[in-house]
Enzyme design. Structure first.
Site, short mmCIF file in Angstrom:
data_model
loop_
_atom_site.label_atom_id
_atom_site.label_comp_id
_atom_site.label_asym_id
_atom_site.label_seq_id
_atom_site.Cartn_x
_atom_site.Cartn_y
_atom_site.Cartn_z
CG ASP A 28 53.47 58.20 28.65
OD1 ASP A 28 52.32 58.64 28.49
OD2 ASP A 28 54.02 58.14 29.76
CD GLU B 209 50.86 62.13 27.34
OE1 GLU B 209 50.36 63.28 27.43
OE2 GLU B 209 51.82 61.75 28.02
CG ASP C 112 47.45 58.58 33.13
OD1 ASP C 112 47.64 57.59 33.86
OD2 ASP C 112 48.34 59.09 32.44
#
Length: 497
Positions: free
Chosen positions: A299, A346, A398
């Site tokens: 992430d 990401e 998200d």
């Protein structure tokens, strides 16, 4: 040689259907794998499996290594002889499509009862042997003792974070820790037992995924919570003052999700000290993640090239500044230790040349998100701009669901979306799924909410919102044969079977 084209599903275990207030690693998880195989999916991506932090977020966990106790299946405890069916008293009532926190907390009582039976009634010899092997294994050496001590002390001094513990314990003074360890030895045994149960149930689920040809995609947040076992046990690796409070905190500048940025509040790393230790903590962390999954999504990848540093006293993330990150030396160390970099990056947000260069140098696949593709012509997220070494998503955890996202668009963005995808918008979820499947990106991963064509009520997370996230759950009736067949047919047509 290019990697095989694959299709996958994004679905966190807490969102599995069933009773007990929250999804877990029991029979419903195996039923999901059977449905995923029927749908032609060969990847299952999930969010971090760690003990959730404030607001139930798996991205602010209380440990970077431990498993979430609420994911332990009571039904599997019955099968292991650690609980009776009568002890469960039937499935507790819970909202059909929401995590029921109060019902989920009942699992803690069952875990205590299972531990008592394990201790006093004499566990099956193989179970006792497996527990002893788990606890003494070198695989757990980097984290289990710290976690059990932290978890037991947290209960004693709850609800205060570790910086509010007695100073000698907060500072991990040797004599104070030794005395505390003696006083709470049985409680530490309980927390080790819970981690053993999580490990045992996850290993069973992973074996079932392998049997069905489904690879697992894990998730590692770049940061960890201040009130975590990791920061407490490794204070020297984080930018903290003498009292253990952050000198500066993590976040991101104003972006798509927030006009003032996102103020995460997590402590920042002392990358100089991590470098001096050969990045050992990060190596241990990735080894742990890869013991649970075949690939790991990292992430906030851009934070390794340059991260957003916000003064601890700031009220919004807009007051921050860019600081150079560890860069390639970290990934060289990881690659050498792991024998490669089975990672996904990401790489969303404010992407600059240094981030692109780091991604190219490491060879790690980046992400393309179709919901970002239609705010401008010729967007890098549009399918015609994709590259093979990438993972394409209609949206991530998200984002809103595809249907919810489309309903919120302005006229110009809606027109651009329909001009690109075709159709009248009535099946925009499947339009995005089809576009993802047709992409040249080697991996296409789709949130199950979009396969189910759900609206904003099924959104998993709204960045910047402190409550009401991470609670969506699927219903058993959502997993229909027709949806599986439709997904499989698209995977077949686009060479992803």
């Amino acid at each position: 040689m290019t990697a095989p084209r694959r299709a996958g599903l994004l679905f966190h275990p807490t969102s599995l259907p069933g009773g007990f207030g929250i999804g877990d690693l029991g029979p419903e998880a195996e039923r999901f794998l059977a449905w995923a195989e029927e749908a032609g999916a060969t990847l299952w991506q999930f969010l971090p499996l760690v003990p959730a932090g404030a607001g139930g977020s798996p991205y602010g966990g209380r440990s970077a290594f431990a498993g979430e106790p609420l994911l332990v299946s009571p039904e599997r405890l019955v099968e292991d002889g650690l609980l009776s069916k009568e002890a469960l008293g039937g499935e507790p009532a819970s909202a059909a499509d929401r995590v029921d926190v109060s019902a989920a907390r009942e699992k803690e009582r069952w875990l205590r009862r299972a531990f008592e039976r394990f201790e006093t009634a004499g566990a099956a010899p193989d179970l006792r042997r497996d527990f002893d092997e788990f606890r003494s294994s070198p695989d757990q050496a980097a984290w289990l003792d710290d976690w059990t001590l932290f978890a037991a002390l947290s209960e004693r001094f709850a609800p205060a974070g570790w910086i509010h513990w007695p100073p000698a314990l907060a500072a991990r003074e040797k004599d104070a820790l030794a005395q505390a360890a003696r006083e709470i030895a049985r409680e530490r045994d309980f927390h080790a037992f819970v981690q053993f149960l999580f490990h045992r149930q996850w290993a069973r689920l992973r074996a079932e995924a392998r049997r069905r040809g489904i690879g697992l995609v894990g998730d590692v947040p770049i940061y960890v919570s201040l009130h975590s076992a990791d920061v407490w046990a490794h204070r020297g690796l984080f930018a903290l003052d003498a009292q253990g409070r952050p000198e500066a905190v993590a976040g991101v500048p104003p972006d798509y999700f927030s006009e003032t940025g996102q103020l995460w509040g997590y402590p920042l790393y002392r990358w100089d000290r991590l470098r001096d230790t050969g990045y050992g903590w990060w190596i241990d962390r990735l080894k742990r993640a890869l013991a649970q999954a075949d690939l790991v999504r990292v992430d906030h990848f851009r934070g390794f090239a340059g991260y957003w540093e916000v003064p601890a006293s700031a009220r919004t993330a807009a007051e921050g500044r860019w600081v150079e990150g560890p860069g390639r030396p970290l990934f060289d160390a990881l690659g050498n230790a792991l024998g490669g970099l089975p990672l996904l990056a990401e790489d969303l947000g404010t992407i600059t040349d240094d981030v692109r260069e780091l991604l190219a140098e490491t060879g790690i696949p980046g992400m393309r998100v179709l919901q970002f593709a239609f705010s401008e012509d010729d967007s890098p997220h549009a399918p015609h701009r994709h590259v093979p070494n990438a993972v394409v998503y209609p949206g991530t955890h998200d984002n809103d669901t595809a249907r919810g996202w489309f309903a919120s668009l302005g006229a110009e963005e809606r027109r651009r979306t329909l001009d690109y995808l075709g159709g009248d918008g009535s099946e925009v979820s499947w339009g995005l799924i089809r576009a993802a499947m047709e992409s040249v990106a080697e991996r296409a991963i789709v949130p199950v909410q979009d396969v189910f064509d759900l609206g904003s009520e099924a959104r998993m997370n709204l960045p910047g919102k402190s409550a009401g996230n991470w609670i969506w759950r699927a219903r058993r009736e959502d997993f229909t044969p027709d949806r599986a067949r439709r997904f499989r047919r698209l995977a077949e047509l686009t060479g992803r079977l």
